[in-house]
Scaffold this motif. Sequence first.
Motif, PDB file in Angstrom:
ATOM      1  N   GLN A 196      71.139  44.842  33.614  1.00 48.92           N
ATOM      2  CA  GLN A 196      72.045  45.947  33.882  1.00 48.92           C
ATOM      3  C   GLN A 196      72.134  46.929  32.710  1.00 48.92           C
ATOM      4  O   GLN A 196      72.877  47.882  32.767  1.00 48.92           O
ATOM      5  N   GLU A 197      71.364  46.668  31.657  1.00 46.77           N
ATOM      6  CA  GLU A 197      71.377  47.554  30.498  1.00 46.77           C
ATOM      7  C   GLU A 197      70.244  48.559  30.587  1.00 46.77           C
ATOM      8  O   GLU A 197      69.289  48.389  31.348  1.00 46.77           O
ATOM      9  N   THR A 198      70.323  49.602  29.792  1.00 43.80           N
ATOM     10  CA  THR A 198      69.300  50.636  29.776  1.00 43.80           C
ATOM     11  C   THR A 198      67.992  50.080  29.220  1.00 43.80           C
ATOM     12  O   THR A 198      67.977  49.367  28.221  1.00 43.80           O
ATOM     13  N   SER A 221      62.419  47.862  37.432  1.00 45.89           N
ATOM     14  CA  SER A 221      63.183  47.605  36.203  1.00 45.89           C
ATOM     15  C   SER A 221      63.133  48.784  35.242  1.00 45.89           C
ATOM     16  O   SER A 221      63.971  48.887  34.350  1.00 45.89           O
ATOM     17  N   TRP A 222      62.170  49.681  35.398  1.00 44.09           N
ATOM     18  CA  TRP A 222      62.076  50.840  34.511  1.00 44.09           C
ATOM     19  C   TRP A 222      63.100  51.918  34.850  1.00 44.09           C
ATOM     20  O   TRP A 222      63.432  52.741  34.011  1.00 44.09           O
ATOM     21  N   SER A 223      63.576  51.914  36.087  1.00 45.30           N
ATOM     22  CA  SER A 223      64.486  52.985  36.507  1.00 45.30           C
ATOM     23  C   SER A 223      65.773  52.470  37.122  1.00 45.30           C
ATOM     24  O   SER A 223      66.589  53.260  37.587  1.00 45.30           O
ATOM     25  N   ARG A 257      65.489  44.339  41.158  1.00 44.02           N
ATOM     26  CA  ARG A 257      65.395  44.511  42.608  1.00 44.02           C
ATOM     27  C   ARG A 257      66.603  43.924  43.327  1.00 44.02           C
ATOM     28  O   ARG A 257      66.879  44.301  44.467  1.00 44.02           O
ATOM     29  N   GLN A 258      67.323  42.993  42.680  1.00 45.00           N
ATOM     30  CA  GLN A 258      68.572  42.503  43.260  1.00 45.00           C
ATOM     31  C   GLN A 258      69.701  43.509  43.070  1.00 45.00           C
ATOM     32  O   GLN A 258      70.511  43.727  43.972  1.00 45.00           O
ATOM     33  N   TYR A 259      69.759  44.152  41.896  1.00 43.96           N
ATOM     34  CA  TYR A 259      70.836  45.088  41.581  1.00 43.96           C
ATOM     35  C   TYR A 259      70.587  46.486  42.149  1.00 43.96           C
ATOM     36  O   TYR A 259      71.533  47.239  42.377  1.00 43.96           O
ATOM     37  N   CYS A 260      69.328  46.844  42.354  1.00 40.17           N
ATOM     38  CA  CYS A 260      68.992  48.195  42.846  1.00 40.17           C
ATOM     39  C   CYS A 260      68.169  48.110  44.121  1.00 40.17           C
ATOM     40  O   CYS A 260      66.972  48.455  44.130  1.00 40.17           O
TER      41      CYS A 260
END
Length: 520
Positions: A324-326, A513-515, A495-498
């Motif tokens: 969840q971090e940048t 994971s890059w975006s 892919r779970q969070y977005c």
Amino acid sequence: MVQELRISFQLCFITRLKYWENHVVSLTNYCLLKSFMKEVDSHFTEFVNSLVAKSALLDSSTSASHFPASGSEKEQHKAKTLRAPPEHGKIFTARRSLLDELFEVSHIRTIYHMFIALLIVFILSTLLVDFIDEGRLVLGFDLLVFVFGKFPVVFCTWLCMFCATVFVPYNLFIWWAQGHCSSSHRVLRSLFYGMLFTLFQTAGLGFGPTYIAVSYALPPASRFIVILEQVRLVMKAHSFVRENVPRVLSSVKDKSSTVPIPRISQYLYFLFAPTLIYRDNYPRNPMIRWGYVATKFAQVLGSLFYAYYIFVRLCIPQFRNSSQETFNLRGLVLCIFNSILPGVLILFLVFFAFLHCWLNAFAEMLRFADRMFYKDWWNSTSYANYYRTWNVVVHDWLYYYAYRDFLWFFGKKFKAAAMLSVFTVSAAVHEYVLSICFGYFYPVLFCLFMCFGMVFNFILNDRRKGPIWNVIMWTSLFLGQGVIICLYSQEWYARQYCPMENPTFLDYLKPRSWSCHMKM
């Protein structure tokens, strides 16, 4: 060994004599001392000889009863270390797995006990943390239940794959072999049955299980079972046809009255045997040690729970928050180095659970005597040797059916191209398995295999013999495991969070994971 001990003892004796000569000892004392030392040397030699004899008798009694000796000691050593001549193919011989021999040494067995102690620490840590957080003992295994879900679908899929592999390749080969001797259109007939076999390999065993795994949304471990069995059966069917077709062609050329067609029982035994190279007969042990089988399956189960606690204690807490971090370079470097320990532990568990315990358990139940499923890959000073010794079962298949057949077709001048083709096939299959099982395409393993693996294969070649090269190999292996665990885990949680409502085909190919941080 006895001769070396005698020489060292005599050197000590000569040194002591010179010492006495320099101090002008009387002749009487000198003679007494010399006689005494001869007597001690005689008794010491007799003691060492008996000790060596007892040690050899003990070693032979523990292994010879279950693994019968074949030939002289020199021939057994040669069979263990050298590859058979290329024209003969792989030669199977009765031999034990290396870890079974090493575990008889108390020092090596202590390392095994250390890993068991670490598992106990993981269990206690999980129980105590859950007790502090929840106020009660939580013994749930939700992760294991999830990853091995939809087991009835998995079993039905495997049963269909296995039955198809039993009947289709075997019957196609029999029909081709029986008609090849009498048919006048041999080339057309061979092309027809070859196309049918290729269609079965690509559509039946290739597309069918993959479609079921994706359409039924099987969880990761269940997909691993289906896809790994798919790859295994494809390789088994290819080996069966590849080994028996030349025999039929040779019998037709020699105008033999009998066509060498294997029995269905021989083919069935091969489908279960822990090897990917077909033979009509294999060396067999005289009996089954059911206690040994139970121990190996218990170790597989223990390794499964070991992996569960590694993910629960070392992976999930880290990646659940970091995903969840940048995305930045600092976070990536920390993630890779924090993933080295769980990555290396998972590597050891996969090797021990599958290549040692699982294959040895099936070999014991089938009385399959050749247990060389791996060699001493941990002593490798080159990546070339590591690739040859890590998984001997798969390496033999790649060597005989990919590398050697490539050289037979294109000529021996193209050894570099043959090696590159083998690397490409192996990397593509590994990446295919991970892509289907995780549900996304993120070619980290493929890039590591084709870029760093190929470079290290030529740089860290067989001419590197010093211990420093073993250190370099282990360092690169540790870093590679950290990269794999870090990047694949980040992509999983991203892919779970977005999630995407209507993902296109390109969305499955682009790393999320890059975006992902942009959408939070």
